[in-house]
Write an enzyme that holds these catalytic residues in place. Structure first.
Site, short mmCIF file in Angstrom:
data_model
loop_
_atom_site.label_atom_id
_atom_site.label_comp_id
_atom_site.label_asym_id
_atom_site.label_seq_id
_atom_site.Cartn_x
_atom_site.Cartn_y
_atom_site.Cartn_z
N ASP A 67 0.82 -1.21 0.00
CA ASP A 67 0.00 0.00 0.00
C ASP A 67 0.86 1.26 0.00
O ASP A 67 2.07 1.22 0.23
CB ASP A 67 -0.95 0.00 1.21
CG ASP A 67 -0.28 -0.44 2.51
OD1 ASP A 67 0.97 -0.45 2.57
OD2 ASP A 67 -0.99 -0.78 3.45
N ASN A 136 -7.73 -2.66 14.32
CA ASN A 136 -9.13 -2.99 13.99
C ASN A 136 -9.22 -4.20 13.06
O ASN A 136 -10.25 -4.45 12.46
CB ASN A 136 -9.82 -1.77 13.35
CG ASN A 136 -9.13 -1.31 12.07
OD1 ASN A 136 -8.18 -1.95 11.61
ND2 ASN A 136 -9.60 -0.22 11.49
N HIS A 138 -7.44 -4.66 10.28
CA HIS A 138 -7.16 -4.41 8.86
C HIS A 138 -5.86 -5.08 8.43
O HIS A 138 -4.95 -5.27 9.23
CB HIS A 138 -7.21 -2.92 8.52
CG HIS A 138 -6.03 -2.08 8.91
ND1 HIS A 138 -6.17 -0.91 9.62
CD2 HIS A 138 -4.71 -2.22 8.69
CE1 HIS A 138 -4.98 -0.37 9.80
NE2 HIS A 138 -4.06 -1.15 9.24
N GLU A 143 -9.76 -1.77 5.38
CA GLU A 143 -10.41 -1.48 6.65
C GLU A 143 -11.67 -2.34 6.83
O GLU A 143 -12.19 -2.88 5.84
CB GLU A 143 -10.81 0.00 6.69
CG GLU A 143 -9.62 0.97 6.53
CD GLU A 143 -8.83 1.16 7.83
OE1 GLU A 143 -8.83 0.24 8.69
OE2 GLU A 143 -8.20 2.22 7.98
C1 GLP Z 1 -0.64 0.19 8.69
C2 GLP Z 1 -0.32 -0.55 7.38
C3 GLP Z 1 -0.44 -2.01 7.55
C4 GLP Z 1 0.17 -2.41 8.87
C5 GLP Z 1 -0.64 -1.88 10.01
C6 GLP Z 1 -0.01 -2.08 11.37
O1 GLP Z 1 -1.65 1.09 8.61
N1 GLP Z 1 -1.07 -0.13 6.25
O2 GLP Z 1 0.16 -2.68 6.46
O3 GLP Z 1 0.22 -3.80 8.99
O4 GLP Z 1 -1.02 -0.56 9.80
O5 GLP Z 1 1.07 -1.23 11.58
P1 GLP Z 1 2.11 -1.41 12.75
O6 GLP Z 1 2.94 -2.57 12.38
O7 GLP Z 1 2.90 -0.13 12.78
O8 GLP Z 1 1.32 -1.65 13.98
#
Ligand code: GLP
Length: 240
Positions: A67, A136, A138, A143
């Site tokens: 992404d 959440n 995702h 989402e």
């Molecule tokens: C982000 C990314 C995800 C990631 C998630 C968790 O928004 N788009 O790919 O897995 O949130 O992030 P973190 O590893 O910093 O908790």
């Protein structure tokens, strides 16, 4: 789902990093799906250490990231492209021509989605996809929703995600939109490795593993993947 529980994120970084390095050594021209966020950093550090020690090479590896934020220059310090350059790509012998990224500034998101899907398919599909998980539930930026998404698309981020990620934006407001691979694109990966660490992920992990398969917890779809490995630390696994 193959669920593996470790003491802490350092142990997960070594185990997941080894899994990726072994994979690349077995198939040196493989296609990796990569993720951003704090979670994969120990894994990327381990991979970089193995490369520095001459134990693995990425010169023929191709990558696709999950992404990218919209309305942010590709080289902005908070873009996911910059994150990957700083945390992994600059430390390896990876050819940047082999790095695939969604264009968060594409004028036509649908055309950009089609381009990305065609690019992935032309390289033979993703062999192994690394994932984190949002609080959440995702995955990538898919989402919670009424339906599972298909291929890549533009998405409006939820308040939960904005709250979690805005700590990284100290100079400009965090973007409200992103381009993301869809659930359909992610599920096409031949193997999936999801990492979750910390108590803040425990509820999402419980819903992903023990809850129903529902788009309200996008990660729950992984229950239906043939080869999904879940790496958890004790805190993230605490509600299982
Ligand atoms: C982000 C990314 C995800 C990631 C998630 C968790 O928004 N788009 O790919 O897995 O949130 O992030 P973190 O590893 O910093 O908790």
């Amino acid at each position: 789902m193959d669920i593996r529980i470790f003491k802490n994120e350092a142990e997960i970084g070594a185990a997941a990093g080894k899994l990726f390095c072994d994979f690349v050594n077995e198939k040196p021209d493989c296609v990796l799906g990569l993720a951003t966020g704090a979670t994969p950093v120990p894994t990327y550090n381990y991979i970089a250490e193995q490369y520095a020690a001459g134990k693995v090479s990425f010169k023929d590896v191709k990558t696709f990231n999950l992404d990218e934020y919209c309305d942010l220059p590709k080289t902005h310090k908070n873009s996911y492209y910059t994150f990957m350059i700083e945390n992994l790509f600059s430390k390896l012998d990876l050819n940047l021509d082999n790095v695939g990224f969604l264009d968060g500034n594409a004028a036509d998101p649908e055309a950009e989605s089609a381009r990305y899907a065609a690019d992935i398919a032309s390289k033979g599909g993703i062999d192994i996809q690394l994932l984190g998980i949002g609080r959440n539930g995702h995955i990538a930026f898919n989402e919670p929703a009424d339906e599972f998404t298909g291929e890549s698309h533009k998405i409006k981020l939820t308040d939960s995600t904005i709250e979690a990620n805005s700590i990284y934006f100290d100079d400009i407001p965090m973007p409200r939109y992103a381009m993301t691979m869809g659930i359909g694109s992610i599920m096409k990966s031949k193997k999936i490795v999801l990492i979750a660490t910390g108590a803040s992920k425990a509820e999402a992990v419980k819903a992903m593993i023990n809850g129903p398969v529902t788009p309200q917890c996008p990660a729950s779809i992984l229950q239906q993947h043939e080869d999904a490995v879940i790496f958890l630390d004790e805190a993230a696994a605490s509600l299982l």
